[in-house]
Design a protein around this motif. Sequence first.
Motif, PDB file in Angstrom:
ATOM      1  N   TYR A 188     -35.032 -61.842 -38.362  1.00  0.00           N
ATOM      2  CA  TYR A 188     -34.142 -62.424 -37.484  1.00  0.00           C
ATOM      3  C   TYR A 188     -33.588 -61.445 -36.729  1.00  0.00           C
ATOM      4  O   TYR A 188     -33.539 -60.459 -35.905  1.00  0.00           O
ATOM      5  N   ASN A 189     -32.328 -60.673 -37.502  1.00  0.00           N
ATOM      6  CA  ASN A 189     -32.259 -58.818 -37.160  1.00  0.00           C
ATOM      7  C   ASN A 189     -33.254 -57.728 -37.196  1.00  0.00           C
ATOM      8  O   ASN A 189     -32.958 -57.658 -35.685  1.00  0.00           O
ATOM      9  N   MET A 190     -34.058 -58.223 -37.440  1.00  0.00           N
ATOM     10  CA  MET A 190     -35.017 -56.711 -37.005  1.00  0.00           C
ATOM     11  C   MET A 190     -35.695 -57.577 -35.881  1.00  0.00           C
ATOM     12  O   MET A 190     -35.343 -56.165 -34.498  1.00  0.00           O
ATOM     13  N   VAL A 191     -35.939 -58.735 -35.234  1.00  0.00           N
ATOM     14  CA  VAL A 191     -36.481 -59.382 -34.151  1.00  0.00           C
ATOM     15  C   VAL A 191     -35.455 -59.454 -32.306  1.00  0.00           C
ATOM     16  O   VAL A 191     -35.402 -58.324 -31.765  1.00  0.00           O
ATOM     17  N   LEU A 192     -34.325 -59.341 -33.097  1.00  0.00           N
ATOM     18  CA  LEU A 192     -33.492 -59.216 -32.709  1.00  0.00           C
ATOM     19  C   LEU A 192     -33.224 -58.196 -32.004  1.00  0.00           C
ATOM     20  O   LEU A 192     -33.133 -57.408 -30.493  1.00  0.00           O
ATOM     21  N   ASP A 193     -32.648 -57.030 -32.940  1.00  0.00           N
ATOM     22  CA  ASP A 193     -33.219 -55.603 -32.616  1.00  0.00           C
ATOM     23  C   ASP A 193     -33.966 -54.807 -31.583  1.00  0.00           C
ATOM     24  O   ASP A 193     -34.072 -53.958 -30.610  1.00  0.00           O
ATOM     25  N   GLY A 194     -35.061 -54.963 -32.290  1.00  0.00           N
ATOM     26  CA  GLY A 194     -35.948 -55.106 -31.180  1.00  0.00           C
ATOM     27  C   GLY A 194     -36.263 -55.221 -29.771  1.00  0.00           C
ATOM     28  O   GLY A 194     -36.129 -54.334 -28.918  1.00  0.00           O
ATOM     29  N   LEU A 195     -35.556 -56.368 -29.457  1.00  0.00           N
ATOM     30  CA  LEU A 195     -35.412 -56.931 -28.574  1.00  0.00           C
ATOM     31  C   LEU A 195     -34.910 -56.369 -27.110  1.00  0.00           C
ATOM     32  O   LEU A 195     -35.199 -56.269 -26.436  1.00  0.00           O
ATOM     33  N   THR A 196     -33.642 -56.380 -28.248  1.00  0.00           N
ATOM     34  CA  THR A 196     -32.720 -55.221 -27.931  1.00  0.00           C
ATOM     35  C   THR A 196     -32.860 -53.973 -27.386  1.00  0.00           C
ATOM     36  O   THR A 196     -32.795 -54.093 -26.028  1.00  0.00           O
ATOM     37  N   THR A 197     -33.368 -53.297 -28.047  1.00  0.00           N
ATOM     38  CA  THR A 197     -33.763 -52.340 -27.378  1.00  0.00           C
ATOM     39  C   THR A 197     -34.435 -52.289 -26.810  1.00  0.00           C
ATOM     40  O   THR A 197     -33.826 -51.179 -25.527  1.00  0.00           O
ATOM     41  N   LEU A 198     -35.795 -52.716 -26.207  1.00  0.00           N
ATOM     42  CA  LEU A 198     -36.807 -52.819 -25.279  1.00  0.00           C
ATOM     43  C   LEU A 198     -36.321 -53.139 -24.149  1.00  0.00           C
ATOM     44  O   LEU A 198     -36.374 -52.461 -23.131  1.00  0.00           O
ATOM     45  N   LEU A 199     -35.175 -53.972 -24.219  1.00  0.00           N
ATOM     46  CA  LEU A 199     -34.806 -54.414 -23.134  1.00  0.00           C
ATOM     47  C   LEU A 199     -33.222 -54.225 -22.046  1.00  0.00           C
ATOM     48  O   LEU A 199     -33.638 -53.684 -21.421  1.00  0.00           O
ATOM     49  N   THR A 200     -33.054 -53.122 -23.154  1.00  0.00           N
ATOM     50  CA  THR A 200     -31.678 -53.112 -22.600  1.00  0.00           C
ATOM     51  C   THR A 200     -31.481 -50.974 -22.660  1.00  0.00           C
ATOM     52  O   THR A 200     -30.499 -50.334 -22.504  1.00  0.00           O
ATOM     53  N   THR A 201     -32.986 -50.324 -22.940  1.00  0.00           N
ATOM     54  CA  THR A 201     -32.409 -49.173 -23.034  1.00  0.00           C
ATOM     55  C   THR A 201     -32.894 -48.228 -21.527  1.00  0.00           C
ATOM     56  O   THR A 201     -33.515 -49.340 -20.945  1.00  0.00           O
ATOM     57  N   PRO A 202     -32.418 -47.810 -21.074  1.00  0.00           N
ATOM     58  CA  PRO A 202     -32.866 -47.101 -19.747  1.00  0.00           C
ATOM     59  C   PRO A 202     -34.052 -46.560 -19.354  1.00  0.00           C
ATOM     60  O   PRO A 202     -34.101 -45.884 -20.193  1.00  0.00           O
ATOM     61  N   ARG A 203     -34.316 -46.561 -18.592  1.00  0.00           N
ATOM     62  CA  ARG A 203     -35.643 -47.080 -18.038  1.00  0.00           C
ATOM     63  C   ARG A 203     -35.132 -45.665 -16.843  1.00  0.00           C
ATOM     64  O   ARG A 203     -34.583 -46.203 -15.538  1.00  0.00           O
ATOM     65  N   LYS A 204     -36.360 -44.601 -16.224  1.00  0.00           N
ATOM     66  CA  LYS A 204     -36.066 -44.273 -14.817  1.00  0.00           C
ATOM     67  C   LYS A 204     -37.848 -44.077 -14.566  1.00  0.00           C
ATOM     68  O   LYS A 204     -38.700 -43.544 -15.257  1.00  0.00           O
ATOM     69  N   ILE A 205     -37.881 -44.682 -12.894  1.00  0.00           N
ATOM     70  CA  ILE A 205     -39.377 -43.980 -12.149  1.00  0.00           C
ATOM     71  C   ILE A 205     -38.387 -42.872 -10.737  1.00  0.00           C
ATOM     72  O   ILE A 205     -38.226 -43.659 -10.788  1.00  0.00           O
ATOM     73  N   GLY A 206     -39.040 -41.591 -11.397  1.00  0.00           N
ATOM     74  CA  GLY A 206     -38.473 -41.062 -10.473  1.00  0.00           C
ATOM     75  C   GLY A 206     -36.908 -40.859 -10.212  1.00  0.00           C
ATOM     76  O   GLY A 206     -36.190 -40.753 -11.462  1.00  0.00           O
ATOM     77  N   GLY A 207     -36.681 -40.626  -9.624  1.00  0.00           N
ATOM     78  CA  GLY A 207     -34.680 -41.451  -9.628  1.00  0.00           C
ATOM     79  C   GLY A 207     -34.259 -42.885  -9.433  1.00  0.00           C
ATOM     80  O   GLY A 207     -32.512 -42.380  -9.769  1.00  0.00           O
ATOM     81  N   THR A 208     -34.547 -43.533  -9.680  1.00  0.00           N
ATOM     82  CA  THR A 208     -34.696 -44.976 -10.357  1.00  0.00           C
ATOM     83  C   THR A 208     -34.291 -44.486 -11.387  1.00  0.00           C
ATOM     84  O   THR A 208     -35.473 -45.062 -12.183  1.00  0.00           O
ATOM     85  N   SER A 209     -32.949 -45.548 -12.198  1.00  0.00           N
ATOM     86  CA  SER A 209     -32.749 -45.993 -13.581  1.00  0.00           C
ATOM     87  C   SER A 209     -32.674 -47.657 -13.232  1.00  0.00           C
ATOM     88  O   SER A 209     -32.101 -48.054 -11.938  1.00  0.00           O
TER      89      SER A 209
END
Length: 791
Positions: free
Chosen positions: A524-545
């Motif tokens: 549970y904790n592993m899946v929750l941490d993985g999903l949290t990282t996947l969903l909340t990590t900032p990403r950029k396309i050009g100048g848009t975050s």
Amino acid sequence: MRIVVIVLITMSLPKSAACRHIKDTLHFRKAILEKHAIVLSDSALNAIGLDSLLGKIENVHLTLDRINNTIGTGFDTHELEKGFPEVDSNVTLIDENLTLYDNVIDVKNLQMFEVLLADLQRQVVDWRDQLFKYDKDLEGMNAEMNVFRHDTVLHSLMADTAFRELYITEIKDLKSKWAIAKKEINDNQGRIKQLQSEVSNEYFETIDLQNKINALLQKINLKSLGKEYEFLWDVNSLNSGMDRQAAQLIRKSYHGQRKILHYYFERNWQHQFWLLVTGLLFLFWVLKNFKRLKENKKEDELAAHSFSYINKMPVLSMLVVMFAITTFFDIHPPTAYVVITELLMVIILTILLARNWPRDLLVFWIIIACLYVVVTFAGTVLTPRLGLRIFLASLSAVSVVFGLWWFIRIRKHTILFSGMIKFVSVVYILLNAIAFVANLYGRLSLAKIFSVTAIYGLTQVVGLSVLIQIVTEAFQLQTLVYRLNGGLTSKLNFQRLELLLRRTLIVMSVGLWTVVFCISLNMYNMVLDGLTTLLTTPRKIGGTSFEIINILLFVGIIYISNQLQQGVGALYGKTQDKWDPEVKKNSSRLAMTRLFLIVVGFLIAVAASGLPMDKITIVLGALGVGIGLGLQTIVNNLVSGVILIFEQPFRIGDFIEIGDKKGRVLDISIRSSKIVMEEGAQLIIPNADLLSGRVINWTLRDDNARIEFPVSIESGHSFEEVQQIIKEALADSEYVTKDPPPEILLLNLNEKAMNLNVLVWINDVHLTQSIRSHLLNKIFNNLKKHDIKIS
């Protein structure tokens, strides 16, 4: 005597009044000094001036009063001292139980300890911060008093003979306050320091226990994946010494589980309270609806509804609801609590399924219940004896064979929630197969975890399927009560609402089962941490975050708002096959509600996406260009839909004609409208065509329409006679209006035939063809009755 009175008066006054009294007394003494020209012994004091000297004395008085008042009310540690022993005993209890887990793998209890320690640590941190603030305040008070102690002017003033003779009362009062303040500060500092030491030790102990739990969980993972024991074919039977050691561990584990349960219920009683409240509310809801049917003498209506899981005393159904949703109240309960609640649910489900499942499936369920008991208790055995490992391997093999048999049988039956049950059955077979192989190759811990997870997941999914049916039947009972009582609620589209409820329950059940499954596998904790990282990590396309969770929120909110605007018709009684006058009356409100839901949903989705306003402006600008180039038709339809909502040239249920197409308005949405044609086909017309085209509304004012049909009879009868006979035939019809009355016109006349045209106003334009057939048949029968032949 005067001195005593002054002191008593000063002590009895409030703080502000006492300060004023001290000030007035000092100024009174000053006036005496000035009037009699009394000179202080110290020439340096005379140079400073009486006002400054008296100001210092007054400042000391006020500071000591403030310190004494603050100490008396501002350092209350009663709650801390009362709660600390309980926290300490809980930490000690966790520490004692952790000593068992070098030999006993119990992931659920470790996860529960992790959560409980986090709560205890938060409490300890709050206490530590509170004590730090108290200590800082006391240090500040001590510093203030040290400033006065090292003030040379005050020392000289107190040593001056003239000043001491005149201010003897005030000096005594000052010394008394000083002694009290100093003693209280020292006493409180000692008490606070002692509490700080105890709380800090408790804090560090919680950290040590958290590290130990993390190490044990990591050890369990490594131990489970790695080879723990010899291969099954290399194992020798253990000696009696190991048996005695195992017995001691079992006793310790049993007593530890009892203490954990006692502690869990003491600390989390509110979870059980709200769980009980939820069950009682469900029970009250069902009982109230049965009572309403009985009061209205409508109990015979229940015969048409086959309620399988609820009855007039749905106690078992209430218990299923409670036990099935326990995870919503606490996802990390103790292992003993999970085993007990699941065992109780299995027993209750057995009683309920005995009344509703076919006999062959019921036998399978009883086998599942027995397997649950055996696997659960076999998983708690501590020693890897040869006999135990052979038994566990045999149990896994039997479970695989049984799972295949069960899967084949349920495919031949239509049971509740069958899709999810089939999927979980496949998971059950796979997990037991892995458990069998893991046991053979010395991964006993992994085998136990997979076996217990498999049987627990299977019983859980059956319980959730029964829960869905119980809640659905309770809703159907409520629907029956509403329909029989009439009123506004009887107009609701309960079929659509029931479908929405069922889908929602299925989604929630799938989510709940997935959470329980991940917790059982310690993922549970592993899946929750993985999903949290996947969903909340900032990403950029050009100048848009951006973040993926914002995109999902945007899409999800748009989807939900679209589903709501499509399903909101159920609240107005709208169905696909039923035309209710209330729906036609509220069609404009329905359309406006849909528009409101779409607009609000879009605005919330934009806000949830986290896009800054400058980016949204760019998007809107690009959208404007798109509208100018290729989206003109879509925007035209959307704007036309808004105009149709407010102008209302037709409403849902109206019978309209567009060109050579006739039909009834089924739906008016933002982009297009649906019309059910007389042939039964659904015609989807863009709103722009409806707004700009020629539309004939046959039912804008009412549902009346005029129809006409020719009638030709043989000559030999007067027109007045034939006219009267036809009117008599039409007068008996429920579809013909009285005002305006029917008209019979003579078109032409010759020696062989008389040609007539019958004009009739009917009260339901939607049934034009069937009414025409009905009226022609009545006219034919009446003419035949009077021996008038049709030519």
